[in-house]
Design a protein around this motif. Structure first.
Motif, PDB file in Angstrom:
ATOM      1  N   LEU A   1     -16.977  34.113  92.101  1.00 57.07           N
ATOM      2  CA  LEU A   1     -16.235  34.717  93.201  1.00 57.07           C
ATOM      3  C   LEU A   1     -16.552  36.207  93.270  1.00 57.07           C
ATOM      4  CD1 LEU A   1     -12.869  32.952  92.442  1.00 57.07           C
ATOM      5  CD2 LEU A   1     -14.362  32.457  94.358  1.00 57.07           C
ATOM      6  N   ARG A   2     -16.408  36.769  94.443  1.00 57.69           N
ATOM      7  CA  ARG A   2     -16.680  38.200  94.623  1.00 57.69           C
ATOM      8  C   ARG A   2     -15.650  39.064  93.906  1.00 57.69           C
ATOM      9  NH1 ARG A   2     -17.038  37.392 100.669  1.00 57.69           N
ATOM     10  NH2 ARG A   2     -18.853  36.067 100.800  1.00 57.69           N
ATOM     11  N   ASP A   3     -14.415  38.634  93.881  1.00 63.35           N
ATOM     12  CA  ASP A   3     -13.338  39.401  93.240  1.00 63.35           C
ATOM     13  C   ASP A   3     -13.468  39.266  91.724  1.00 63.35           C
ATOM     14  OD1 ASP A   3     -10.856  40.362  92.238  1.00 63.35           O
ATOM     15  OD2 ASP A   3      -9.905  39.912  94.150  1.00 63.35           O
TER      16      ASP A   3
ATOM     17  N   SER B   1      -8.833  36.732  98.171  1.00 67.72           N
ATOM     18  CA  SER B   1      -9.988  35.835  98.147  1.00 67.72           C
ATOM     19  C   SER B   1      -9.774  34.564  98.954  1.00 67.72           C
ATOM     20  CB  SER B   1     -10.326  35.461  96.708  1.00 67.72           C
ATOM     21  OG  SER B   1     -10.669  36.613  95.983  1.00 67.72           O
ATOM     22  N   GLN B   2      -8.663  34.466  99.660  1.00 65.80           N
ATOM     23  CA  GLN B   2      -8.336  33.250 100.393  1.00 65.80           C
ATOM     24  C   GLN B   2      -9.429  32.831 101.372  1.00 65.80           C
ATOM     25  OE1 GLN B   2      -7.343  32.672 103.776  1.00 65.80           O
ATOM     26  NE2 GLN B   2      -6.350  30.704 103.557  1.00 65.80           N
ATOM     27  N   PRO B   3     -10.021  33.755 102.153  1.00 64.69           N
ATOM     28  CA  PRO B   3     -11.079  33.305 103.074  1.00 64.69           C
ATOM     29  C   PRO B   3     -12.288  32.710 102.346  1.00 64.69           C
ATOM     30  CG  PRO B   3     -10.256  35.458 103.722  1.00 64.69           C
ATOM     31  CD  PRO B   3      -9.654  35.152 102.389  1.00 64.69           C
ATOM     32  N   GLU B   4     -12.690  33.327 101.245  1.00 62.10           N
ATOM     33  CA  GLU B   4     -13.816  32.811 100.472  1.00 62.10           C
ATOM     34  C   GLU B   4     -13.481  31.453  99.858  1.00 62.10           C
ATOM     35  OE1 GLU B   4     -16.605  34.140  96.679  1.00 62.10           O
ATOM     36  OE2 GLU B   4     -14.919  35.394  97.267  1.00 62.10           O
ATOM     37  N   LEU B   5     -12.274  31.327  99.298  1.00 54.21           N
ATOM     38  CA  LEU B   5     -11.852  30.049  98.708  1.00 54.21           C
ATOM     39  C   LEU B   5     -11.734  28.973  99.785  1.00 54.21           C
ATOM     40  CD1 LEU B   5      -9.187  31.409  96.221  1.00 54.21           C
ATOM     41  CD2 LEU B   5     -11.371  30.360  95.622  1.00 54.21           C
ATOM     42  N   ARG B   6     -11.231  29.355 100.936  1.00 53.95           N
ATOM     43  CA  ARG B   6     -11.081  28.416 102.049  1.00 53.95           C
ATOM     44  C   ARG B   6     -12.444  27.862 102.474  1.00 53.95           C
ATOM     45  NH1 ARG B   6      -8.699  29.976 108.010  1.00 53.95           N
ATOM     46  NH2 ARG B   6      -8.567  27.848 108.771  1.00 53.95           N
ATOM     47  N   THR B   7     -13.437  28.743 102.537  1.00 52.79           N
ATOM     48  CA  THR B   7     -14.793  28.324 102.906  1.00 52.79           C
ATOM     49  C   THR B   7     -15.364  27.346 101.888  1.00 52.79           C
ATOM     50  OG1 THR B   7     -15.181  30.426 104.021  1.00 52.79           O
ATOM     51  CG2 THR B   7     -17.130  29.167 103.389  1.00 52.79           C
ATOM     52  N   GLN B   8     -15.171  27.648 100.609  1.00 52.48           N
ATOM     53  CA  GLN B   8     -15.706  26.775  99.573  1.00 52.48           C
ATOM     54  C   GLN B   8     -14.987  25.428  99.540  1.00 52.48           C
ATOM     55  OE1 GLN B   8     -16.659  28.492  95.823  1.00 52.48           O
ATOM     56  NE2 GLN B   8     -17.251  30.437  96.732  1.00 52.48           N
TER      57      GLN B   8
END
Length: 136
Positions: free
Chosen positions: A34-36, A80-87
């Motif tokens: 993850l980026r974070d 990080s919700q948008p990144e997690l949502r995408t994954q």
């Protein structure tokens, strides 16, 4: 007229999709890509996911390894919700990617509190029952 009585219990589809989302999120968080950086290094456990009836919102219950999730972890997950949502959308086939809402899972804290209460001497004495010399 409906054949079933209305209930608030989740449907089988809600339960199945929520479990698939839980597995997908757990895999993403376990990989740590993850980026974070705060999330990449954290040991996060996804204990439960609850789906809304339309499957557009998922409430994700999380904890750190062996303790309740703190505000810093919840803030990092929210960032990080948008990144997690995408994954999750890539891993679970749904019409629309669900919004993820993160909450701390307090079940472990509650269980530890109950365990501490059960270990108190007065409770242990009551649970042991009457002794043989007390009956005389």
């Amino acid at each position: 007229m409906s054949k079933r009585a209305p209930t608030n219990a989740p449907s089988q589809r809600q339960l199945r999709v929520a479990e698939e989302v839980r597995h997908a999120l757990a895999a993403v968080l376990a990989r740590g890509d993850l980026r974070d950086m705060e999330l990449a290094e954290a040991r996060v456990t996804v204990t439960e996911v609850r789906a809304s009836p339309d499957l557009k919102h998922m409430t994700v219950f999380v904890s750190r390894l062996g303790r309740t999730a703190d505000k810093a972890l919840l803030d990092a997950l929210k960032r990080s919700q948008p990144e997690l949502r995408t994954q999750v959308a890539r891993a679970v086939r749904l019409r629309a990617a669900p919004e993820l809402h993160f909450q701390a899972d307090t079940a472990l804290d509650h269980a530890m509190h109950i365990d501490a209460l059960m270990r108190r001497p007065e409770v242990a004495r009551d649970l042991a029952g009457p002794r043989a010399d007390d009956e005389e």
